[in-house]
Design a protein around this motif. Structure first.
Motif, PDB file in Angstrom:
ATOM      1  N   VAL A   9       0.829  -1.291  -0.029  1.00 17.15           N
ATOM      2  CA  VAL A   9      -0.031  -0.062   0.040  1.00 17.15           C
ATOM      3  C   VAL A   9       0.953   1.368   0.016  1.00 17.15           C
ATOM      4  N   TYR A  10       1.838   1.550   1.002  1.00 20.96           N
ATOM      5  CA  TYR A  10       2.746   2.521   1.185  1.00 20.96           C
ATOM      6  C   TYR A  10       3.459   2.884  -0.145  1.00 20.96           C
ATOM      7  N   LEU A  11       3.646   1.628  -1.114  1.00 20.90           N
ATOM      8  CA  LEU A  11       4.636   2.007  -2.091  1.00 20.90           C
ATOM      9  C   LEU A  11       4.009   2.063  -3.562  1.00 20.90           C
ATOM     10  N   ALA A  20      -6.345  -0.328  -6.782  1.00 20.39           N
ATOM     11  CA  ALA A  20      -6.051  -0.731  -5.431  1.00 20.39           C
ATOM     12  C   ALA A  20      -6.334  -2.109  -5.415  1.00 20.39           C
ATOM     13  N   ARG A  21      -7.676  -2.548  -5.829  1.00 23.29           N
ATOM     14  CA  ARG A  21      -8.018  -4.006  -5.850  1.00 23.29           C
ATOM     15  C   ARG A  21      -7.026  -4.842  -6.446  1.00 23.29           C
ATOM     16  N   GLN A  22      -6.819  -4.626  -7.677  1.00 23.64           N
ATOM     17  CA  GLN A  22      -5.732  -5.425  -8.532  1.00 23.64           C
ATOM     18  C   GLN A  22      -4.544  -5.512  -7.893  1.00 23.64           C
ATOM     19  N   GLY A  23      -4.150  -4.361  -7.263  1.00 21.72           N
ATOM     20  CA  GLY A  23      -2.814  -4.624  -6.720  1.00 21.72           C
ATOM     21  C   GLY A  23      -2.833  -5.322  -5.288  1.00 21.72           C
ATOM     22  N   LEU A  24      -3.818  -5.212  -4.463  1.00 29.24           N
ATOM     23  CA  LEU A  24      -3.924  -6.028  -3.369  1.00 29.24           C
ATOM     24  C   LEU A  24      -4.239  -7.492  -3.893  1.00 29.24           C
ATOM     25  N   TYR A  27      -0.771  -8.983  -4.529  1.00 29.52           N
ATOM     26  CA  TYR A  27      -0.011  -8.988  -3.522  1.00 29.52           C
ATOM     27  C   TYR A  27      -0.564 -10.301  -2.449  1.00 29.52           C
ATOM     28  N   PHE A  28      -1.727 -10.466  -2.417  1.00 26.38           N
ATOM     29  CA  PHE A  28      -1.992 -11.722  -1.580  1.00 26.38           C
ATOM     30  C   PHE A  28      -1.817 -13.132  -2.243  1.00 26.38           C
ATOM     31  N   LYS A  29      -1.793 -12.887  -3.692  1.00 24.46           N
ATOM     32  CA  LYS A  29      -1.499 -14.023  -4.353  1.00 24.46           C
ATOM     33  C   LYS A  29      -0.024 -14.382  -4.227  1.00 24.46           C
ATOM     34  N   PHE A  30       0.944 -13.237  -4.232  1.00 21.28           N
ATOM     35  CA  PHE A  30       2.245 -13.484  -3.908  1.00 21.28           C
ATOM     36  C   PHE A  30       2.508 -13.872  -2.378  1.00 21.28           C
ATOM     37  N   TYR A  31       1.944 -13.239  -1.552  1.00 18.66           N
ATOM     38  CA  TYR A  31       2.034 -13.597  -0.142  1.00 18.66           C
ATOM     39  C   TYR A  31       1.785 -15.017   0.213  1.00 18.66           C
ATOM     40  N   THR A  44       5.295 -21.378   2.225  1.00 16.45           N
ATOM     41  CA  THR A  44       4.289 -20.524   1.844  1.00 16.45           C
ATOM     42  C   THR A  44       3.118 -21.059   2.737  1.00 16.45           C
ATOM     43  N   PRO A  45       2.364 -20.125   2.895  1.00 17.35           N
ATOM     44  CA  PRO A  45       1.047 -20.327   3.744  1.00 17.35           C
ATOM     45  C   PRO A  45       0.229 -21.418   2.852  1.00 17.35           C
ATOM     46  N   ASP A  46       0.264 -21.258   1.509  1.00 16.16           N
ATOM     47  CA  ASP A  46      -0.590 -22.031   0.741  1.00 16.16           C
ATOM     48  C   ASP A  46      -0.194 -23.539   0.888  1.00 16.16           C
ATOM     49  N   SER A  47       1.407 -23.675   0.650  1.00 12.81           N
ATOM     50  CA  SER A  47       1.744 -25.010   0.868  1.00 12.81           C
ATOM     51  C   SER A  47       1.686 -25.860   2.204  1.00 12.81           C
ATOM     52  N   VAL A  48       1.615 -25.094   3.307  1.00 14.50           N
ATOM     53  CA  VAL A  48       1.356 -25.538   4.616  1.00 14.50           C
ATOM     54  C   VAL A  48      -0.411 -25.852   4.631  1.00 14.50           C
ATOM     55  N   TYR A  49      -1.112 -25.171   4.247  1.00 13.58           N
ATOM     56  CA  TYR A  49      -2.475 -25.371   4.246  1.00 13.58           C
ATOM     57  C   TYR A  49      -2.783 -26.631   3.581  1.00 13.58           C
ATOM     58  N   PHE A  50      -2.443 -26.426   2.183  1.00 18.41           N
ATOM     59  CA  PHE A  50      -3.000 -27.607   1.286  1.00 18.41           C
ATOM     60  C   PHE A  50      -2.346 -28.904   1.719  1.00 18.41           C
TER      61      PHE A  50
END
Length: 59
Positions: A9-11, A20-24, A27-31, A44-50
């Motif tokens: 957001v700050y960058l 903003a929606r597209q950027g977020l 970011y969430f996909k990357f995160y 990654t969170p996805d690998s741990v969860y799945f």
């Protein structure tokens, strides 16, 4: 989420809500899919969860 604010957001100076929606979304996909997390032993969170979901048996 401090990371979200400082890493995304700050960058960016979004010109519209849709930007903003597209950027977020990006970011969430990357995160969740690509960014390793030290609290998850570098996974990654996805690998741990799945990888923790029970396998479904074929009928």
């Amino acid at each position: 989420m401090a990371g979200l604010k400082y890493e995304e957001v700050y960058l960016h100076a979004y010109d519209s809500v849709s930007q903003a929606r597209q950027g977020l979304q990006s970011y969430f996909k990357f995160y969740n899919e690509r960014r390793p997390h030290s609290s998850l032993d570098g996974k990654t969170p996805d690998s741990v969860y799945f990888n923790s979901l029970p396998l479904q048996k074929a009928a």
